[in-house]
Design a protein around this motif. Structure first.
Motif, mmCIF file in Angstrom:
data_model
loop_
_atom_site.group_PDB
_atom_site.id
_atom_site.type_symbol
_atom_site.label_atom_id
_atom_site.label_comp_id
_atom_site.label_asym_id
_atom_site.label_seq_id
_atom_site.Cartn_x
_atom_site.Cartn_y
_atom_site.Cartn_z
ATOM 1 N N GLY A 119 0.769 -1.227 -0.092
ATOM 2 C CA GLY A 119 -0.047 -0.162 0.103
ATOM 3 C C GLY A 119 0.705 1.218 -0.091
ATOM 4 N N SER A 122 3.411 1.921 -1.867
ATOM 5 C CA SER A 122 3.831 1.988 -2.972
ATOM 6 C C SER A 122 2.873 2.389 -4.048
ATOM 7 C CB SER A 122 4.870 1.078 -3.389
ATOM 8 O OG SER A 122 5.917 1.175 -2.720
ATOM 9 N N VAL A 123 1.593 2.174 -3.458
ATOM 10 C CA VAL A 123 0.225 2.367 -4.512
ATOM 11 C C VAL A 123 0.491 3.855 -5.180
ATOM 12 C CG1 VAL A 123 -2.043 2.595 -4.683
ATOM 13 C CG2 VAL A 123 -1.092 0.370 -3.535
ATOM 14 N N GLU A 124 0.656 4.742 -4.291
ATOM 15 C CA GLU A 124 0.743 6.197 -4.839
ATOM 16 C C GLU A 124 2.159 6.430 -5.833
ATOM 17 O OE1 GLU A 124 -1.253 9.154 -1.706
ATOM 18 O OE2 GLU A 124 -0.604 7.166 -0.726
ATOM 19 N N VAL A 141 2.759 1.631 -8.179
ATOM 20 C CA VAL A 141 2.829 0.166 -8.150
ATOM 21 C C VAL A 141 1.755 -0.515 -7.387
ATOM 22 C CG1 VAL A 141 4.370 -1.474 -7.266
ATOM 23 C CG2 VAL A 141 5.348 0.759 -7.569
ATOM 24 N N PHE A 176 -1.008 -6.798 -4.937
ATOM 25 C CA PHE A 176 -1.210 -8.041 -5.406
ATOM 26 C C PHE A 176 -2.678 -8.228 -5.178
ATOM 27 C CE2 PHE A 176 3.082 -10.153 -4.797
ATOM 28 C CZ PHE A 176 3.565 -9.503 -6.170
ATOM 29 N N ARG A 177 -3.245 -7.953 -3.943
ATOM 30 C CA ARG A 177 -4.375 -8.328 -3.713
ATOM 31 C C ARG A 177 -5.578 -6.952 -3.842
ATOM 32 N NH1 ARG A 177 -1.075 -10.627 -0.733
ATOM 33 N NH2 ARG A 177 -1.206 -13.008 -0.353
ATOM 34 N N ASN A 205 7.952 -5.059 0.821
ATOM 35 C CA ASN A 205 7.832 -4.589 -0.617
ATOM 36 C C ASN A 205 9.399 -4.867 -1.176
ATOM 37 O OD1 ASN A 205 5.573 -3.622 -0.317
ATOM 38 N ND2 ASN A 205 6.104 -1.611 0.098
ATOM 39 N N ILE A 206 9.549 -5.242 -2.520
ATOM 40 C CA ILE A 206 10.505 -5.529 -3.200
ATOM 41 C C ILE A 206 10.930 -4.572 -4.330
ATOM 42 C CG2 ILE A 206 9.873 -8.072 -2.821
ATOM 43 C CD1 ILE A 206 8.697 -8.008 -5.669
ATOM 44 N N GLY A 256 0.046 0.483 5.023
ATOM 45 C CA GLY A 256 -0.382 -0.175 3.688
ATOM 46 C C GLY A 256 -0.155 -1.695 3.669
ATOM 47 N N ASN A 316 -3.907 3.292 6.804
ATOM 48 C CA ASN A 316 -4.526 2.390 5.958
ATOM 49 C C ASN A 316 -5.685 2.971 5.509
ATOM 50 O OD1 ASN A 316 -5.598 0.411 3.992
ATOM 51 N ND2 ASN A 316 -3.911 -0.797 4.954
ATOM 52 N N GLU A 325 -8.069 1.518 4.310
ATOM 53 C CA GLU A 325 -9.035 0.371 4.760
ATOM 54 C C GLU A 325 -8.879 -0.324 5.857
ATOM 55 O OE1 GLU A 325 -11.527 -0.292 2.344
ATOM 56 O OE2 GLU A 325 -10.708 0.927 0.762
ATOM 57 N N GLY A 337 -6.606 6.755 5.979
ATOM 58 C CA GLY A 337 -6.317 7.464 4.768
ATOM 59 C C GLY A 337 -5.103 6.939 4.111
ATOM 60 N N ALA A 355 -1.516 6.795 2.643
ATOM 61 C CA ALA A 355 -0.225 6.763 3.161
ATOM 62 C C ALA A 355 0.435 8.075 2.793
ATOM 63 C CB ALA A 355 1.020 5.812 2.674
HETATM 64 P P1 NAD Z 1 -1.634 -6.280 -0.191
HETATM 65 O O1 NAD Z 1 -1.419 -5.993 -1.462
HETATM 66 O O2 NAD Z 1 -1.981 -7.362 0.374
HETATM 67 O O3 NAD Z 1 -2.484 -5.235 0.507
HETATM 68 C C1 NAD Z 1 -2.066 -3.790 0.165
HETATM 69 C C2 NAD Z 1 -2.639 -2.871 1.433
HETATM 70 O O4 NAD Z 1 -2.486 -1.493 1.047
HETATM 71 C C3 NAD Z 1 -4.172 -2.922 1.521
HETATM 72 O O5 NAD Z 1 -4.691 -3.093 2.852
HETATM 73 C C4 NAD Z 1 -4.697 -1.646 0.864
HETATM 74 O O6 NAD Z 1 -5.975 -1.211 1.728
HETATM 75 C C5 NAD Z 1 -3.582 -0.674 1.434
HETATM 76 N N1 NAD Z 1 -3.445 0.458 0.573
HETATM 77 C C6 NAD Z 1 -3.908 0.729 -0.739
HETATM 78 N N2 NAD Z 1 -3.543 2.047 -1.181
HETATM 79 C C7 NAD Z 1 -3.077 2.646 -0.072
HETATM 80 C C8 NAD Z 1 -2.643 3.799 -0.064
HETATM 81 N N3 NAD Z 1 -2.540 4.936 -0.664
HETATM 82 N N4 NAD Z 1 -1.992 4.256 1.289
HETATM 83 C C9 NAD Z 1 -1.964 3.263 2.350
HETATM 84 N N5 NAD Z 1 -2.344 1.980 2.000
HETATM 85 C C10 NAD Z 1 -2.895 1.770 0.985
HETATM 86 O O7 NAD Z 1 0.140 -5.876 0.519
HETATM 87 P P2 NAD Z 1 0.886 -6.776 1.497
HETATM 88 O O8 NAD Z 1 0.050 -6.997 2.485
HETATM 89 O O9 NAD Z 1 1.921 -5.869 1.602
HETATM 90 O O10 NAD Z 1 1.147 -8.093 0.669
HETATM 91 C C11 NAD Z 1 1.425 -8.444 -0.630
HETATM 92 C C12 NAD Z 1 2.621 -8.890 -0.800
HETATM 93 O O11 NAD Z 1 2.923 -8.890 -2.209
HETATM 94 C C13 NAD Z 1 3.864 -8.295 -0.097
HETATM 95 O O12 NAD Z 1 4.212 -9.172 0.732
HETATM 96 C C14 NAD Z 1 4.872 -7.915 -1.025
HETATM 97 O O13 NAD Z 1 5.916 -8.530 -1.096
HETATM 98 C C15 NAD Z 1 4.503 -8.022 -2.434
HETATM 99 N N6 NAD Z 1 4.131 -6.943 -3.074
HETATM 100 C C16 NAD Z 1 4.910 -6.008 -3.370
HETATM 101 C C17 NAD Z 1 4.825 -4.709 -4.132
HETATM 102 C C18 NAD Z 1 5.843 -3.704 -3.981
HETATM 103 O O14 NAD Z 1 7.298 -4.175 -3.772
HETATM 104 N N7 NAD Z 1 5.762 -2.443 -4.018
HETATM 105 C C19 NAD Z 1 3.505 -4.855 -4.574
HETATM 106 C C20 NAD Z 1 2.751 -5.866 -4.957
HETATM 107 C C21 NAD Z 1 2.993 -6.913 -3.998
#
Ligand code: NAD
Length: 245
Positions: free
Chosen positions: A25, A27-29, A32, A35-36, A102-103, A188, A214, A216, A231, A233
């Protein structure tokens, strides 16, 4: 929300040892996707492509997806305000370490130094035969699968696939800090991925205050979390930074 931010800033200021635990989460902004969830990568790709056994049997096929996801797409991402605030907190002595699932290397690119990569890092590739490590910038992704220049073996990205163990040093450091910390900031993460999600749980068991950022609710919310700052990150961490400095 403003009173929650003030209260959280006070807790962080008075803490002797704060850690952050971050998930996809944060890195979403940066563009990236996680996964879920609704826009998650597992709606588009089959998670099998990152299964170690499947990879060993079909490295060429897996590499087509690996290149598309991690080297065409993740490669253009830059650290956002949330990564930068965590780096600022570390530089100011207010944050000891970041344990990340994150990776994407974005914490390091933002300036964080003490980062424990629980799932490895896509910016490194490794020869499984001789152990030689390559930086992704050295690799010609036009020609996949990439091969080791010493022995010709196919290189594997240095992040963990399903079926692989957690890197030992990251695992040990993360749990050592979880036991020492008095504040843990979760940013996140759904809390669905184990054993990573045991890190904040271990901190909680040792008496730490758990702050969750988060938009959610997650598996941590209500169970582990003491304060949920609901909210994005970037927004929440910028507010906290303004309150702290
Ligand atoms: P997840 O994908 O299971 O969950 C993401 C979480 O981020 C959710 O709870 C969601 O509500 C929250 N979120 C979404 N937008 C947000 C924001 N703007 N600010 C704050 N939170 C926000 O992620 P996870 O629990 O980290 O597990 C997924 C696995 O997949 C990780 O272990 C990771 O290794 C890998 N992964 C990594 C990356 C990356 O490196 N950026 C990306 C995808 C998946």
């Amino acid at each position: 929300m403003d009173s929650q931010i003030k209260e959280t800033a006070k807790i962080i200021r008075e803490s002797k040892f704060t850690i952050a635990f971050t998930g996809a989460g944060i890195s979403v902004e940066s563009g990236v996707p996680p996964f879920r969830g609704e826009h998650g990568l597992w709606n588009k790709y089959n998670p099998e492509i990152l299964d170690l056994g499947y990879y060993h049997e079909n490295p060429e096929k897996c590499w087509l997806f690996i290149r598309e996801i991690f080297y065409d797409f993740f490669a253009n991402a830059h650290p956002n305000k949330a990564h930068k605030v965590l780096a600022h907190l570390e530089q100011s002595g207010l944050l000891h370490s970041v344990v990340t699932q994150n990776i994407d290397n974005l914490h390091q690119e933002a300036g964080s130094k003490n980062v424990y990569e629980f799932h490895g890092n896509s910016k490194r590739l490794k020869c499984l035969k001789c152990g030689k490590v390559f930086d992704a910038s050295e690799i010609d992704f036009e020609h996949i699968p990439p091969r080791c220049d010493e022995d010709g073996e196919i290189l594997k990205p240095d992040f963990i696939f399903f079926g692989e163990g957690i890197p030992t040093a990251a695992f040990e450091n993360a749990f050592a800090d979880a036991e020492k910390c008095d504040v843990c900031i979760i940013v996140g993460s759904t809390g669905e991925v184990t054993p990573a999600s045991f890190v904040p749980r271990a901190a909680k068991q040792n008496g730490a205050t758990i702050i969750e950022i988060n938009p959610e609710k997650t598996l941590f919310t209500g169970q582990v979390t003491d304060i949920h700052l609901m909210g994005k990150a970037t927004v929440i961490l910028e507010k906290l930074e303004n309150q702290l400095f």
